[in-house]
Design a protein around this motif. Sequence first.
Motif, mmCIF file in Angstrom:
data_model
loop_
_atom_site.group_PDB
_atom_site.id
_atom_site.type_symbol
_atom_site.label_atom_id
_atom_site.label_comp_id
_atom_site.label_asym_id
_atom_site.label_seq_id
_atom_site.Cartn_x
_atom_site.Cartn_y
_atom_site.Cartn_z
ATOM 1 N N LYS A 181 0.848 -1.203 0.000
ATOM 2 C CA LYS A 181 0.000 0.000 0.000
ATOM 3 C C LYS A 181 0.881 1.249 0.000
ATOM 4 C CE LYS A 181 -3.749 -2.618 0.920
ATOM 5 N NZ LYS A 181 -4.246 -3.405 2.039
ATOM 6 N N LEU A 233 2.019 1.864 -3.455
ATOM 7 C CA LEU A 233 0.952 2.456 -4.278
ATOM 8 C C LEU A 233 0.841 3.955 -4.007
ATOM 9 C CD1 LEU A 233 -1.854 -0.279 -4.105
ATOM 10 C CD2 LEU A 233 -0.241 0.178 -5.983
ATOM 11 N N LYS A 234 1.026 4.329 -2.741
ATOM 12 C CA LYS A 234 0.990 5.750 -2.370
ATOM 13 C C LYS A 234 2.165 6.481 -3.038
ATOM 14 C CE LYS A 234 -0.608 9.140 0.136
ATOM 15 N NZ LYS A 234 -1.972 9.624 -0.024
ATOM 16 N N LYS A 252 3.653 5.652 -5.746
ATOM 17 C CA LYS A 252 3.314 5.711 -7.175
ATOM 18 C C LYS A 252 2.373 6.890 -7.460
ATOM 19 C CE LYS A 252 0.367 2.950 -10.337
ATOM 20 N NZ LYS A 252 1.097 2.888 -11.602
ATOM 21 N N GLU A 253 1.333 6.986 -6.632
ATOM 22 C CA GLU A 253 0.329 8.033 -6.835
ATOM 23 C C GLU A 253 0.984 9.422 -6.790
ATOM 24 O OE1 GLU A 253 -2.936 7.665 -3.947
ATOM 25 O OE2 GLU A 253 -2.929 9.866 -3.837
ATOM 26 N N ILE A 254 1.808 9.641 -5.771
ATOM 27 C CA ILE A 254 2.427 10.961 -5.602
ATOM 28 C C ILE A 254 3.400 11.255 -6.742
ATOM 29 C CG2 ILE A 254 3.877 12.384 -4.104
ATOM 30 C CD1 ILE A 254 2.835 10.653 -1.717
ATOM 31 N N GLU A 274 3.718 9.929 -9.785
ATOM 32 C CA GLU A 274 3.119 10.076 -11.130
ATOM 33 C C GLU A 274 2.401 11.416 -11.257
ATOM 34 O OE1 GLU A 274 0.824 6.511 -11.936
ATOM 35 O OE2 GLU A 274 2.669 5.326 -12.249
ATOM 36 N N LYS A 275 1.725 11.809 -10.186
ATOM 37 C CA LYS A 275 0.991 13.077 -10.217
ATOM 38 C C LYS A 275 1.972 14.251 -10.274
ATOM 39 C CE LYS A 275 -2.571 15.541 -7.601
ATOM 40 N NZ LYS A 275 -1.946 16.248 -6.457
ATOM 41 N N THR A 334 6.673 6.919 -14.391
ATOM 42 C CA THR A 334 5.596 5.963 -14.127
ATOM 43 C C THR A 334 6.138 4.905 -13.163
ATOM 44 O OG1 THR A 334 4.873 6.261 -16.398
ATOM 45 C CG2 THR A 334 3.969 4.376 -15.233
ATOM 46 N N THR A 346 4.241 -1.550 -9.997
ATOM 47 C CA THR A 346 4.478 -2.253 -8.732
ATOM 48 C C THR A 346 4.331 -3.768 -8.903
ATOM 49 O OG1 THR A 346 2.159 -1.916 -8.155
ATOM 50 C CG2 THR A 346 3.722 -0.305 -7.306
ATOM 51 N N ALA A 365 4.730 8.566 1.707
ATOM 52 C CA ALA A 365 4.203 7.195 1.597
ATOM 53 C C ALA A 365 4.644 6.373 2.808
ATOM 54 C CB ALA A 365 4.679 6.546 0.304
#
Length: 354
Positions: free
Chosen positions: A63, A66-67, A69-71, A73-74, A81, A84, A285
């Motif tokens: 998890k 994933l966090k 990744k989110e930060i 990529e944004k 990119t 995972t 994260a």
Amino acid sequence: MKKIVTSFLLISMISMTLIGCGGGGQTAEPPAGQPGEAAPADPGKSRIIRAGIGLNDQHPQYKGLLKFKEIVEKETNGAITVETYHSGQLGDDRTMMEALQLGTQEMTCPSTAPIANFVPEFSVYDIPFLFPNEEVADKVLLESEIAQQLLDKLPAQGMIGLTYWENGFRNLTNNKRAVATAADFKDLKIRTMENQLHLAAFKALGANPTPMAFSELFTAMQQGTVDGQENPTATIYLQKFQEVQKHMSTTQHIYSPFVLLLSKKFWDESTPEQQEIMKRAALEAGEEERRLNREANSKYLDELRNAGMTVTEVTEENRAEMKAITDTVLDQFADKIGRDTIDKVRAAIDEASK
Ligand code: TK8
């Protein structure tokens, strides 16, 4: 399935090497956009972080990824990119670290114990019963100079330590007997991480330890090659070890930090702005990962009981006896770790405990 994934990855790695001349592509381009701004979106030019871990996708560590990744990529507007991979799809901890060194994989998040095979000083965290609690661990790992100095030794090994995450306090499970005291370790075949200090500590306790990659552990317990293992509660439950283990003891014998590692190659190919974003994302994260991990560790202790395991709560007195025994092996590791490193970490712990 694993074979297919592996060969697919191999093929894509080979073709990336051919296309991108050297694996990562886009080397040393000047930072685009205004200073302090992320590179603009250019889907054709997105660079990929393949992030692999040994734990499964239910674990707080995944998890956390994933966090991250989110930060990333944004905030990089898609210039980076993050892909995972969990459950050892990209290999075990050692294999993944070697891939980071080679630049054929970009990210992984091992415990500090296997990192000690690359930078011996990291074994300071393998000293049994070193950290008294999570609060002190947080202060030392996230704020002390020595914790940062250890991360600073990683670039010489081709890796960047973005920050520490948490694996957590480790507990013993086994199939032979309820372990309450040091004497109960006698002759238990225990899988340990691939780390000399862990091996020596379990030997001192009278167990019969054997180092093994995490990916082989479940089957080894199922087939009885080993009687038991040790990991934090969240890992024990989420990896379904209760299906192949009868007894669990809250030994809390070692607090394992994770380190979020990036290949130095990818780091060097990133703009200063992207480096800044990755650092910040790792920290943010990590906060999430710690929170989820602590929730999981407390929640799943009861779940292990519900699943039929006998849970033995180890008393402080019995823990002190275990510590006295494992303390006897420390001297033989002091030079390898560095007496100065040990002193500094102990001082940071004392300071944080005030
Ligand atoms: C997973 C490992 C695991 C560690 C171990 O790849 O090997 O026992 O605690 O979490 O990093």
